[in-house]
Design a protein around this motif. Structure first.
Motif, short mmCIF file in Angstrom:
data_model
loop_
_atom_site.label_atom_id
_atom_site.label_comp_id
_atom_site.label_asym_id
_atom_site.label_seq_id
_atom_site.Cartn_x
_atom_site.Cartn_y
_atom_site.Cartn_z
N LEU A 1 0.82 -1.21 0.00
CA LEU A 1 0.00 0.00 0.00
C LEU A 1 0.86 1.26 0.00
CD1 LEU A 1 -2.73 -1.05 2.60
CD2 LEU A 1 -2.87 -1.13 0.11
N ALA A 2 2.15 1.11 0.26
CA ALA A 2 3.04 2.28 0.26
C ALA A 2 3.05 2.95 -1.11
CB ALA A 2 4.46 1.86 0.65
N LYS A 3 2.85 2.17 -2.16
CA LYS A 3 2.86 2.77 -3.51
C LYS A 3 1.68 3.72 -3.68
CE LYS A 3 0.40 -0.99 -5.93
NZ LYS A 3 0.25 -1.94 -4.80
N LEU A 4 0.58 3.47 -2.98
CA LEU A 4 -0.56 4.38 -3.05
C LEU A 4 -0.24 5.70 -2.35
CD1 LEU A 4 -3.51 1.91 -2.31
CD2 LEU A 4 -2.57 2.60 -4.53
N VAL A 5 0.52 5.61 -1.27
CA VAL A 5 0.92 6.82 -0.55
C VAL A 5 1.83 7.66 -1.44
CG1 VAL A 5 2.02 7.74 1.52
CG2 VAL A 5 0.75 5.59 1.64
N ILE A 6 2.73 7.00 -2.15
CA ILE A 6 3.62 7.70 -3.07
C ILE A 6 2.82 8.36 -4.18
CG2 ILE A 6 5.52 7.41 -4.71
CD1 ILE A 6 6.56 5.16 -2.88
N GLU A 7 1.83 7.63 -4.71
CA GLU A 7 0.98 8.19 -5.77
C GLU A 7 0.20 9.39 -5.26
OE1 GLU A 7 -1.48 5.06 -7.25
OE2 GLU A 7 0.21 3.83 -7.93
#
Length: 331
Positions: free
Chosen positions: A224-230
């Protein structure tokens, strides 16, 4: 002709590289390609699964390159979960059994190091004798080496006791932020819609069922970290705060190393590795700024990859045995 094998075995993936001994140049930046497989941390996948995955990678790599097993004179595996000596020795025995089963050279020298050690060896420039490496991927940890070769560690406690600044911590903070936004305890965030859509949930309240019953492993939350980056790219204030906080927590790992060793100072090169540093400029820039502000070290780009550090360690072990007069020639 003789070859060595270097292995970088993490919790999520494992890379296996093959190096012809006679063409090895420690001063040249390597561009070798390695075979990629699944994670081999024995603490998470079990010793039997680790053995099976390592066996497959080595066997497939030898066949794909036309290398006769008898030409292999050294194997170094940097495996996650081996900082404890008992675990390291257990993996070493398994690696020796794999070599025996594959009929590698009977004089092959086997070495098992921690994944952190080979990562540091790969990151350090050949001219540097001391350095620090901070890793932020699914988990987080740091390793420092003084000029006399002494090693110091910080972090690496796992997702229940630590892993601050990691993908897991970022993902968990994102879930927490969605819950607090729903309760009107924090600002609304783009993460709410993104996470619910990704997890195919109808409402925030379904997160309770998801987190306590559906999550199979920590990698799911770390993803889910990739969603935070997005969301940070869209200037979402909650996402920006989470990532900046992660950068600060990773700076703390270096601060801890400095307190453990007086030989590490503000001139010591500090390298980074892991998916969070790779994909989030916010985390990386915050980390670099923190090093500078607190005079904890000098940021430096990594020289090579962790698997290259495993190859280097294998070559160094071969050289040590050659000096001693041990037979290590490949047939």
């Amino acid at each position: 002709m003789p070859y060595v094998i270097g292995i970088d075995g993490g919790g999520t993936k494992t890379i296996c590289a093959f190096q012809e001994v006679e063409s090895y140049d420690p001063l040249a930046k390597p561009h070798r390609e390695g075979d990629v497989g699944e994670g081999t941390n024995p603490l998470t996948v079990g010793i039997e699964m680790m053995r099976a995955r390592l066996h497959h990678l080595i066997h497939h790599g030898l066949r794909a390159r036309g290398i006769h097993p008898g030409e292999v004179i050294g194997i170094c595996a940097g495996i996650a979960g081996t900082r404890v000596e008992a675990n390291r020795l257990s993996v070493l025995r398994e690696l020796e059994q794999i070599g025996h089963h594959l009929h590698v050279n009977e004089n092959t020298i086997y070495t098992v190091k921690s994944d952190l050690y080979v990562a540091l060896q790969g990151a350090l420039h050949p001219k540097d004798e001391a350095g620090v490496l901070v890793i932020s991927g699914t988990g987080s940890n740091a390793i420092g080496m003084s000029e006399d070769g002494q090693l110091f560690y910080n972090g690496g406690w796992g997702h229940l006791l630590g892993d601050e600044g990691s993908g897991y911590a970022i993902g968990l903070q994102a879930l927490n932020a969605v819950c607090k936004a729903y309760d009107h305890r924090e600002l609304p965030t783009l993460l709410t819609g993104m996470i619910l859509a990704t997890l195919k949930l109808a409402s925030e309240q379904e997160l309770i069922h998801y987190i306590y019953r559906d999550v199979k492993n920590k990698n799911e939350i770390a993803s889910l970290a990739k969603l935070v980056i997005e969301a940070s790219v869209e200037s979402d204030p909650v996402a920006l705060k989470i990532l900046n906080d992660a950068g600060d927590k990773l700076v703390d790992l270096v601060r801890g190393l400095r307190s453990k060793s007086a030989s590490l100072d503000e001139a010591t090169p500090v390298m980074v590795a892991g998916s969070i540093f790779t994909y989030s400029d916010i985390v990386k820039n915050r980390f670099i700024a923190g090093l500078d502000v607190h005079k904890l070290g000098r940021y430096q780009a990594s020289f090579a990859e962790p698997v290259d550090g495993a190859v280097q360690a294998a070559m160094e072990t071969i050289s040590e045995h050659t000096v001693k007069g041990d037979k290590v020639d490949g047939r």
